[in-house]
Design a protein around this motif. Structure first.
Motif, PDB file in Angstrom:
ATOM      1  N   TRP A   1       0.912  -1.227   0.226  1.00 45.69           N
ATOM      2  CA  TRP A   1      -0.012   0.026   0.142  1.00 45.69           C
ATOM      3  C   TRP A   1       0.883   1.174   0.012  1.00 45.69           C
ATOM      4  O   TRP A   1       0.600   2.100  -0.706  1.00 45.69           O
ATOM      5  N   GLN A   2       1.703   1.177   0.737  1.00 44.90           N
ATOM      6  CA  GLN A   2       2.848   2.536   0.750  1.00 44.90           C
ATOM      7  C   GLN A   2       3.429   2.697  -0.558  1.00 44.90           C
ATOM      8  O   GLN A   2       3.492   3.960  -1.003  1.00 44.90           O
ATOM      9  N   ILE A   3       3.747   1.784  -1.177  1.00 39.48           N
ATOM     10  CA  ILE A   3       4.535   1.412  -2.463  1.00 39.48           C
ATOM     11  C   ILE A   3       3.336   2.152  -3.493  1.00 39.48           C
ATOM     12  O   ILE A   3       3.819   3.029  -4.342  1.00 39.48           O
ATOM     13  N   ALA A   4       2.309   1.648  -3.287  1.00 38.86           N
ATOM     14  CA  ALA A   4       1.090   2.055  -4.182  1.00 38.86           C
ATOM     15  C   ALA A   4       0.771   3.601  -4.408  1.00 38.86           C
ATOM     16  O   ALA A   4       0.831   4.227  -5.325  1.00 38.86           O
ATOM     17  N   ILE A   5       0.529   4.061  -3.011  1.00 39.73           N
ATOM     18  CA  ILE A   5       0.556   5.477  -2.777  1.00 39.73           C
ATOM     19  C   ILE A   5       1.556   6.361  -3.250  1.00 39.73           C
ATOM     20  O   ILE A   5       1.261   7.368  -3.859  1.00 39.73           O
TER      21      ILE A   5
END
Length: 163
Positions: free
Chosen positions: A5-9
């Protein structure tokens, strides 16, 4: 992938910023994404990885320009084939030098140069900014991971206090 999720955001937000920036300044967007991809594909991290992406991509731009320029002096396509073979060998051999050790980065820069017909002025700004984009994504992702971990710790402490 633990921090999906952090990478995607991070990637999503900064990709949107990059495309807007590239549009405003009339930069070729996809070239920047290839510079960014080079940053993530090579093994170094941080500023060292950004410089590795830049130097290998720029070396490929040089080899592509040399192939295009050298071939233009001759009528027969055989010279172009020979220049391509020599430059390909050189892109592999240059990996003996640590700062040029990521061979795919050189090939990416060379392919961009072919795709852009040797237009160096259109290639260099987005390619270099693409490496900065990749580095920025990694920094932003690290900040989001740190923030997430702090929030999880706070939630766990509050849950433990309530028990």
């Amino acid at each position: 992938m633990e921090h999906r999720w952090q990478i995607a955001i991070s990637a999503g937000l900064l990709a949107a910023v990059w495309t807007g920036f590239a549009d405003v300044f009339q930069l070729v967007t996809w070239i920047g994404f290839l510079g960014c991809s080079t940053f993530f594909a090579q093994t170094e991290s941080g500023a060292k990885g950004m410089l590795m992406a830049m130097t290998t991509n720029l070396s490929g731009v040089f080899w592509g320009w040399l192939i295009i320029s050298g071939s233009s002096f001759f009528v027969s396509p055989l010279f172009g084939y020979a220049f391509t073979g020599i430059a390909t060998a050189a892109m592999c051999l240059q990996a003996s030098y640590q700062k040029l050790a990521f061979i795919p980065g050189a090939f990416i820069g060379c392919c961009i140069t072919f795709a852009m017909g040797g237009d160096i002025a259109a290639i260099l700004p987005p390619l270099l900014l693409g490496a900065v984009l990749g580095y920025s994504m990694s920094l932003f992702t690290a900040q989001l991971i740190s923030l997430t971990q702090k929030l999880q710790t706070m939630l766990a402490e509050n849950t433990a206090k309530e028990s």
